[in-house]
Design a protein around this motif. Structure first.
Motif, mmCIF file in Angstrom:
data_model
loop_
_atom_site.group_PDB
_atom_site.id
_atom_site.type_symbol
_atom_site.label_atom_id
_atom_site.label_comp_id
_atom_site.label_asym_id
_atom_site.label_seq_id
_atom_site.Cartn_x
_atom_site.Cartn_y
_atom_site.Cartn_z
ATOM 1 N N MET A 19 -8.228 77.597 56.074
ATOM 2 C CA MET A 19 -7.338 76.416 57.044
ATOM 3 C C MET A 19 -7.271 75.194 56.607
ATOM 4 N N ILE A 20 -6.051 75.267 55.895
ATOM 5 C CA ILE A 20 -5.475 73.801 55.714
ATOM 6 C C ILE A 20 -4.758 73.091 56.970
ATOM 7 N N ALA A 21 -5.060 72.295 56.656
ATOM 8 C CA ALA A 21 -4.724 71.319 58.507
ATOM 9 C C ALA A 21 -3.556 70.117 58.294
ATOM 10 N N HIS A 22 -3.824 69.811 57.113
ATOM 11 C CA HIS A 22 -2.775 68.264 56.989
ATOM 12 C C HIS A 22 -2.561 68.445 54.992
ATOM 13 N N LEU A 23 -1.323 67.655 54.557
ATOM 14 C CA LEU A 23 -1.382 67.342 53.356
ATOM 15 C C LEU A 23 -1.201 65.665 53.223
ATOM 16 N N LYS A 24 -2.263 65.008 52.761
ATOM 17 C CA LYS A 24 -1.953 63.284 52.766
ATOM 18 C C LYS A 24 -1.601 63.589 50.715
ATOM 19 N N GLY A 25 0.056 63.233 50.460
ATOM 20 C CA GLY A 25 0.023 62.543 49.286
ATOM 21 C C GLY A 25 1.146 62.091 48.315
ATOM 22 N N LEU A 26 2.045 62.745 47.280
ATOM 23 C CA LEU A 26 3.947 62.214 47.192
ATOM 24 C C LEU A 26 4.299 63.122 47.700
ATOM 25 N N LEU A 27 5.885 62.612 48.113
ATOM 26 C CA LEU A 27 6.444 63.294 47.930
ATOM 27 C C LEU A 27 7.311 63.533 47.239
ATOM 28 N N VAL A 28 7.382 64.723 46.620
ATOM 29 C CA VAL A 28 7.854 64.713 44.900
ATOM 30 C C VAL A 28 9.503 65.288 45.018
ATOM 31 N N SER A 29 10.193 65.947 46.171
ATOM 32 C CA SER A 29 11.037 66.298 45.730
ATOM 33 C C SER A 29 11.753 67.061 47.053
ATOM 34 N N THR A 30 12.743 67.749 48.470
ATOM 35 C CA THR A 30 13.276 67.644 48.901
ATOM 36 C C THR A 30 14.278 68.719 48.920
ATOM 37 N N GLY A 31 14.094 70.351 49.753
ATOM 38 C CA GLY A 31 14.834 71.449 49.222
ATOM 39 C C GLY A 31 15.795 71.557 50.838
ATOM 40 N N ILE A 32 16.879 72.404 51.264
ATOM 41 C CA ILE A 32 17.647 72.458 52.236
ATOM 42 C C ILE A 32 16.197 73.045 53.180
ATOM 43 N N ASP A 33 15.069 73.309 53.245
ATOM 44 C CA ASP A 33 13.806 73.961 54.104
ATOM 45 C C ASP A 33 12.527 73.643 53.916
ATOM 46 N N SER A 34 11.944 72.684 52.597
ATOM 47 C CA SER A 34 11.374 72.595 52.165
ATOM 48 C C SER A 34 10.874 71.592 51.224
ATOM 49 N N ALA A 35 9.662 71.282 51.235
ATOM 50 C CA ALA A 35 9.605 69.298 50.191
ATOM 51 C C ALA A 35 8.484 69.863 49.230
ATOM 52 N N VAL A 36 8.363 69.514 48.131
ATOM 53 C CA VAL A 36 6.725 69.547 47.278
ATOM 54 C C VAL A 36 6.243 68.631 47.730
ATOM 55 N N ILE A 37 4.939 68.371 47.642
ATOM 56 C CA ILE A 37 4.203 67.221 47.944
ATOM 57 C C ILE A 37 2.914 67.766 46.986
ATOM 58 N N GLU A 38 2.942 66.157 45.792
ATOM 59 C CA GLU A 38 1.542 66.391 45.184
ATOM 60 C C GLU A 38 0.198 65.662 45.680
ATOM 61 N N VAL A 39 -0.985 66.557 45.921
ATOM 62 C CA VAL A 39 -2.058 65.965 46.709
ATOM 63 C C VAL A 39 -3.240 66.126 45.004
ATOM 64 N N GLN A 40 -3.695 64.518 44.661
ATOM 65 C CA GLN A 40 -4.581 64.995 43.703
ATOM 66 C C GLN A 40 -3.906 65.853 42.239
ATOM 67 N N GLY A 41 -2.915 65.675 41.979
ATOM 68 C CA GLY A 41 -2.314 66.663 40.221
ATOM 69 C C GLY A 41 -1.928 68.195 40.746
ATOM 70 N N VAL A 42 -1.996 68.477 42.340
ATOM 71 C CA VAL A 42 -0.918 69.527 42.505
ATOM 72 C C VAL A 42 0.148 69.373 43.251
ATOM 73 N N GLY A 43 1.030 70.579 43.082
ATOM 74 C CA GLY A 43 1.558 70.236 43.555
ATOM 75 C C GLY A 43 2.578 71.437 45.172
ATOM 76 N N TYR A 44 2.374 70.699 46.233
ATOM 77 C CA TYR A 44 2.379 71.863 47.164
ATOM 78 C C TYR A 44 3.949 72.302 47.492
ATOM 79 N N LEU A 45 4.388 73.248 47.921
ATOM 80 C CA LEU A 45 5.709 73.981 47.654
ATOM 81 C C LEU A 45 5.724 73.930 49.512
ATOM 82 N N VAL A 46 6.060 73.931 50.456
ATOM 83 C CA VAL A 46 5.749 73.347 51.671
ATOM 84 C C VAL A 46 7.371 73.394 52.454
ATOM 85 N N GLY A 47 6.721 74.879 53.307
ATOM 86 C CA GLY A 47 8.417 75.371 54.312
ATOM 87 C C GLY A 47 8.195 74.167 55.721
#
Length: 201
Positions: free
Chosen positions: A1-29
């Motif tokens: 279970m991933i409880a939280h993400l802390k990283g750089l905000l790479v991009s945002t969309g209408i209903d999601s964002a991409v957050i980069e954590v240690q080189g991995v980009g997570y697509l988050v609704g």
């Protein structure tokens, strides 16, 4: 279970964002409220998350606060409410507004969200009523700038009047007046009885 993400905000969309954590980009609704709270692209962000896993998908949903995540879990526990509808509700209402709507059984307020019809709104407020406490206090009502009474007795009295069909603004005004008249010696029974008399005038 991933409880939280802390990283750089790479991009945002209408209903999601991409957050980069240690080189991995997570697509988050996300709800529109969480998206607006993120800040500018390229800045550090931290979001609370919920992982949704199905037979043919795995999805992360992010929230600006733990309270918003808790409400997402409550909402998706109601039959007919999936992640998309829950995020639509959280986009339309702040958590305090949603809490108040459920406490006061105000299905019309919940139905303001996209994709939520009257029947589903009624089911949501009915099923969640027993899972939450009294309506939160100290914030302005959506219908105007009326402030809810702040004591525990006042909250309970507000809830009682709401259950009897009084609108939040009416209940608030009646309870406030009753509380002022009774003073510190007020009991819940006396407060509700007097508030009912004042609301009926």
């Amino acid at each position: 279970m991933i409880a939280h993400l802390k990283g750089l905000l790479v991009s945002t969309g209408i209903d999601s964002a991409v957050i980069e954590v240690q080189g991995v980009g997570y697509l988050v609704g996300m709800s529109s409220r969480t998206l607006s709270a993120l800040g500018p692209v390229g800045e550090a962000v931290m979001v609370h998350t919920e992982m949704l896993v199905g037979e043919d998908f795995m999805r992360l949903v992010g929230f600006a606060s733990g309270e918003e995540r808790d409400w997402f879990r409550l909402l998706t526990g109601v039959q007919g409410v999936g992640a998309r509808v829950a995020l639509a509700i959280l986009s339309a209402l702040e958590t305090a507004e949603l809490h108040r709507a459920v406490a006061m059984q105000d299905k019309a307020m919940v139905a303001r969200a996209n994709g939520v019809g009257p029947k589903l709104a009624e089911r949501i407020v009915r099923e969640l009523k027993d899972k939450i406490g009294a309506a939160p206090v100290g914030t302005a009502l959506a219908a105007g700038s009326v402030t809810l009474p702040t004591g525990t007795l006042a909250q309970d009295a507000m809830s009682a009047l709401g259950n009897l069909g009084f609108k939040p603004a009416e209940a608030s005004a009646a309870v406030s007046a009753a509380e002022a008249e009774l003073g510190d010696a007020a009991t819940l029974d006396a407060l509700v009885r007097l508030a009912l008399r004042k609301a009926a005038k």
